[in-house]
Design a protein around this motif. Structure first.
Motif, PDB file in Angstrom:
ATOM      1  N   ILE A  20     -56.274  24.398  18.905  1.00  0.00           N
ATOM      2  CA  ILE A  20     -55.787  23.416  19.868  1.00  0.00           C
ATOM      3  C   ILE A  20     -56.873  23.227  20.920  1.00  0.00           C
ATOM      4  CG2 ILE A  20     -54.065  22.900  21.621  1.00  0.00           C
ATOM      5  CD1 ILE A  20     -52.125  24.694  20.133  1.00  0.00           C
ATOM      6  N   LEU A  21     -57.284  21.995  21.120  1.00  0.00           N
ATOM      7  CA  LEU A  21     -58.252  21.658  22.162  1.00  0.00           C
ATOM      8  C   LEU A  21     -57.535  20.849  23.224  1.00  0.00           C
ATOM      9  CD1 LEU A  21     -61.314  20.640  19.949  1.00  0.00           C
ATOM     10  CD2 LEU A  21     -60.948  22.808  21.137  1.00  0.00           C
ATOM     11  N   HIS A  22     -57.582  21.348  24.456  1.00  0.00           N
ATOM     12  CA  HIS A  22     -56.846  20.708  25.555  1.00  0.00           C
ATOM     13  C   HIS A  22     -57.845  20.235  26.605  1.00  0.00           C
ATOM     14  CE1 HIS A  22     -53.380  21.062  28.716  1.00  0.00           C
ATOM     15  NE2 HIS A  22     -53.785  19.823  28.506  1.00  0.00           N
ATOM     16  N   HIS A  23     -57.823  18.935  26.859  1.00  0.00           N
ATOM     17  CA  HIS A  23     -58.701  18.361  27.874  1.00  0.00           C
ATOM     18  C   HIS A  23     -57.898  17.375  28.707  1.00  0.00           C
ATOM     19  CE1 HIS A  23     -62.442  17.213  29.781  1.00  0.00           C
ATOM     20  NE2 HIS A  23     -62.108  15.939  29.629  1.00  0.00           N
ATOM     21  N   GLY A  24     -57.674  17.718  29.977  1.00  0.00           N
ATOM     22  CA  GLY A  24     -56.872  16.861  30.832  1.00  0.00           C
ATOM     23  C   GLY A  24     -55.436  16.810  30.346  1.00  0.00           C
ATOM     24  N   SER A  25     -54.907  15.610  30.151  1.00  0.00           N
ATOM     25  CA  SER A  25     -53.521  15.432  29.717  1.00  0.00           C
ATOM     26  C   SER A  25     -53.404  15.245  28.209  1.00  0.00           C
ATOM     27  CB  SER A  25     -52.903  14.222  30.427  1.00  0.00           C
ATOM     28  OG  SER A  25     -53.630  13.043  30.118  1.00  0.00           O
ATOM     29  N   VAL A  26     -54.509  15.387  27.501  1.00  0.00           N
ATOM     30  CA  VAL A  26     -54.528  15.174  26.053  1.00  0.00           C
ATOM     31  C   VAL A  26     -54.882  16.481  25.351  1.00  0.00           C
ATOM     32  CG1 VAL A  26     -55.583  13.909  24.146  1.00  0.00           C
ATOM     33  CG2 VAL A  26     -55.230  12.775  26.360  1.00  0.00           C
ATOM     34  N   PHE A  27     -54.163  16.800  24.274  1.00  0.00           N
ATOM     35  CA  PHE A  27     -54.628  17.901  23.436  1.00  0.00           C
ATOM     36  C   PHE A  27     -54.502  17.527  21.973  1.00  0.00           C
ATOM     37  CE2 PHE A  27     -50.171  19.217  23.855  1.00  0.00           C
ATOM     38  CZ  PHE A  27     -49.872  19.746  22.610  1.00  0.00           C
ATOM     39  N   ILE A  28     -55.447  18.038  21.209  1.00  0.00           N
ATOM     40  CA  ILE A  28     -55.499  17.732  19.785  1.00  0.00           C
ATOM     41  C   ILE A  28     -55.406  19.022  18.987  1.00  0.00           C
ATOM     42  CG2 ILE A  28     -56.853  15.638  20.142  1.00  0.00           C
ATOM     43  CD1 ILE A  28     -59.303  17.172  19.189  1.00  0.00           C
ATOM     44  N   ILE A  29     -54.964  18.890  17.740  1.00  0.00           N
ATOM     45  CA  ILE A  29     -54.872  20.019  16.827  1.00  0.00           C
ATOM     46  C   ILE A  29     -55.800  19.754  15.657  1.00  0.00           C
ATOM     47  CG2 ILE A  29     -53.349  21.355  15.316  1.00  0.00           C
ATOM     48  CD1 ILE A  29     -51.029  20.506  17.162  1.00  0.00           C
ATOM     49  N   GLU A  30     -56.667  20.718  15.366  1.00  0.00           N
ATOM     50  CA  GLU A  30     -57.630  20.596  14.274  1.00  0.00           C
ATOM     51  C   GLU A  30     -57.411  21.711  13.271  1.00  0.00           C
ATOM     52  OE1 GLU A  30     -61.431  20.884  16.111  1.00  0.00           O
ATOM     53  OE2 GLU A  30     -61.416  18.815  16.867  1.00  0.00           O
ATOM     54  N   ASP A  31     -57.843  21.464  12.022  1.00  0.00           N
ATOM     55  CA  ASP A  31     -57.808  22.534  11.028  1.00  0.00           C
ATOM     56  C   ASP A  31     -59.095  23.357  11.126  1.00  0.00           C
ATOM     57  OD1 ASP A  31     -59.813  21.094   9.761  1.00  0.00           O
ATOM     58  OD2 ASP A  31     -58.519  20.377   8.142  1.00  0.00           O
ATOM     59  N   GLY A  32     -59.261  24.290  10.189  1.00  0.00           N
ATOM     60  CA  GLY A  32     -60.395  25.197  10.261  1.00  0.00           C
ATOM     61  C   GLY A  32     -61.753  24.548  10.130  1.00  0.00           C
ATOM     62  N   SER A  33     -61.808  23.345   9.543  1.00  0.00           N
ATOM     63  CA  SER A  33     -63.078  22.642   9.383  1.00  0.00           C
ATOM     64  C   SER A  33     -63.346  21.664  10.513  1.00  0.00           C
ATOM     65  CB  SER A  33     -63.103  21.896   8.041  1.00  0.00           C
ATOM     66  OG  SER A  33     -62.132  20.867   8.028  1.00  0.00           O
ATOM     67  N   ARG A  61     -61.245  19.128  11.228  1.00  0.00           N
ATOM     68  CA  ARG A  61     -60.618  17.845  10.919  1.00  0.00           C
ATOM     69  C   ARG A  61     -59.389  17.633  11.787  1.00  0.00           C
ATOM     70  NH1 ARG A  61     -56.612  16.064   7.247  1.00  0.00           N
ATOM     71  NH2 ARG A  61     -56.319  18.223   6.535  1.00  0.00           N
ATOM     72  N   LEU A  62     -59.262  16.447  12.370  1.00  0.00           N
ATOM     73  CA  LEU A  62     -58.134  16.117  13.229  1.00  0.00           C
ATOM     74  C   LEU A  62     -56.834  16.109  12.432  1.00  0.00           C
ATOM     75  CD1 LEU A  62     -57.031  15.092  15.984  1.00  0.00           C
ATOM     76  CD2 LEU A  62     -57.447  12.772  15.141  1.00  0.00           C
ATOM     77  N   MET A  63     -55.821  16.808  12.955  1.00  0.00           N
ATOM     78  CA  MET A  63     -54.499  16.831  12.344  1.00  0.00           C
ATOM     79  C   MET A  63     -53.477  16.077  13.184  1.00  0.00           C
ATOM     80  SD  MET A  63     -54.374  20.780  11.027  1.00  0.00           S
ATOM     81  CE  MET A  63     -52.933  20.550   9.978  1.00  0.00           C
ATOM     82  N   ALA A  64     -53.586  16.201  14.509  1.00  0.00           N
ATOM     83  CA  ALA A  64     -52.621  15.538  15.384  1.00  0.00           C
ATOM     84  C   ALA A  64     -53.186  15.435  16.795  1.00  0.00           C
ATOM     85  CB  ALA A  64     -51.294  16.297  15.408  1.00  0.00           C
ATOM     86  N   GLY A  77     -43.111   8.854  32.893  1.00  0.00           N
ATOM     87  CA  GLY A  77     -43.143  10.146  33.556  1.00  0.00           C
ATOM     88  C   GLY A  77     -43.936  11.176  32.767  1.00  0.00           C
ATOM     89  N   GLU A  78     -44.071  12.365  33.350  1.00  0.00           N
ATOM     90  CA  GLU A  78     -44.884  13.425  32.749  1.00  0.00           C
ATOM     91  C   GLU A  78     -44.188  14.137  31.595  1.00  0.00           C
ATOM     92  OE1 GLU A  78     -48.010  13.994  33.525  1.00  0.00           O
ATOM     93  OE2 GLU A  78     -47.989  12.442  35.081  1.00  0.00           O
ATOM     94  N   ASP A  79     -42.873  13.947  31.466  1.00  0.00           N
ATOM     95  CA  ASP A  79     -42.133  14.699  30.448  1.00  0.00           C
ATOM     96  C   ASP A  79     -41.858  13.899  29.186  1.00  0.00           C
ATOM     97  OD1 ASP A  79     -40.381  12.972  31.589  1.00  0.00           O
ATOM     98  OD2 ASP A  79     -38.787  14.435  31.946  1.00  0.00           O
ATOM     99  N   VAL A  80     -42.520  12.752  29.018  1.00  0.00           N
ATOM    100  CA  VAL A  80     -42.403  11.974  27.783  1.00  0.00           C
ATOM    101  C   VAL A  80     -43.788  11.855  27.158  1.00  0.00           C
ATOM    102  CG1 VAL A  80     -41.681   9.815  26.728  1.00  0.00           C
ATOM    103  CG2 VAL A  80     -40.462  10.670  28.730  1.00  0.00           C
ATOM    104  N   LEU A  81     -43.932  12.372  25.938  1.00  0.00           N
ATOM    105  CA  LEU A  81     -45.230  12.456  25.272  1.00  0.00           C
ATOM    106  C   LEU A  81     -45.219  11.692  23.958  1.00  0.00           C
ATOM    107  CD1 LEU A  81     -45.789  16.311  25.696  1.00  0.00           C
ATOM    108  CD2 LEU A  81     -46.523  14.500  27.270  1.00  0.00           C
ATOM    109  N   THR A  82     -46.397  11.288  23.520  1.00  0.00           N
ATOM    110  CA  THR A  82     -46.585  10.692  22.208  1.00  0.00           C
ATOM    111  C   THR A  82     -47.345  11.668  21.319  1.00  0.00           C
ATOM    112  OG1 THR A  82     -46.590   8.408  22.996  1.00  0.00           O
ATOM    113  CG2 THR A  82     -47.684   8.832  20.907  1.00  0.00           C
ATOM    114  N   MET A  83     -46.836  11.913  20.123  1.00  0.00           N
ATOM    115  CA  MET A  83     -47.517  12.774  19.152  1.00  0.00           C
ATOM    116  C   MET A  83     -47.856  11.936  17.924  1.00  0.00           C
ATOM    117  SD  MET A  83     -46.227  16.314  17.314  1.00  0.00           S
ATOM    118  CE  MET A  83     -44.927  15.528  16.319  1.00  0.00           C
TER     119      MET A  83
END
Length: 201
Positions: free
Chosen positions: A137-150, A152-155, A170-176
């Motif tokens: 999981i890479l978290h930068h600011g208000s965005v975080f992404i999930i990558e596999d072992g290589s 590659r972007l997963m989400a 508001g802050e409690d509604v997110l898009t995945m």
């Protein structure tokens, strides 16, 4: 107990996060809305909807005074993942899914330049053959992404933006957004483990 290994040490095609026969996998990119509110009165948690507004997942923490344990359930109330926060020298989150696959998430402790992204390591271990897969999981600011072992972007998860000018969810509604051929129940499990570790659930 699951052991943490370097991400590069485990092949990406181990398949724990990508089950093509799973009903939670699509051949197309999928978008979900995460509302950081529980449907259960006096309970912490969150609710997840698909792009058509259908309820897909619910997450409940029945102890409103603690963020120690949460359950990820489908719309029928069947438990898909159970997570507990662990306290030791370093705080971590551990759990398992309905198939017995174990999961552990903990922060990567590295000295990084100010303003750079923080990262978390996720290790999944199959109960059948002790096969392990690592994710990040890479978290930068208000965005975080999930990558596999290589790498590659997963989400990707970020604050939900409205198409209506001036409307703020508001802050409690997110898009995945989940990439094709990725099990979104598995991604939600990682998101929930991360939220528990951050005491957001």
């Amino acid at each position: 107990m699951v052991q943490i290994h370097p991400v590069q040490a485990v092949p990406v095609d181990s398949g724990i996060g990508e089950v093509k026969s799973s009903p939670y996998v699509s051949t197309e990119q999928e978008s979900f809305t995460i509302w950081m509110r529980s449907l259960v009165y006096h309970s912490k948690g969150c609710t997840v909807y698909d792009s058509k507004g259908n309820l897909i997942y619910r997450v409940d923490n029945y102890d409103s005074k603690s963020c120690g344990e949460v359950y990820l359930m489908d719309l029928y109330g069947e438990v898909l993942f159970e997570f507990q926060q662990k306290f030791g020298l370093f705080k971590s989150c551990e759990g398992c899914n309905s198939n017995g696959t174990r999961c552990r998430l903990r922060k990567n402790f590295k000295i990084s330049p100010r303003g750079s992204s923080s990262s978390y390591k996720v290790v999944m271990e199959s109960s059948k053959d002790d096969q392990q897969s690592c994710y990040k999981i890479l978290h930068h600011g208000s965005v975080f992404i999930i990558e596999d072992g290589s790498g590659r972007l997963m989400a990707e998860i970020k604050k939900k933006q409205s198409n209506v000018n001036g409307l703020d969810f508001g802050e409690d509604v997110l898009t995945m957004v989940v990439e094709p051929q990725v099990d979104h129940s598995f991604i939600m499990g990682i998101v929930i483990a991360y939220g528990l570790l951050k005491c957001k659930l």
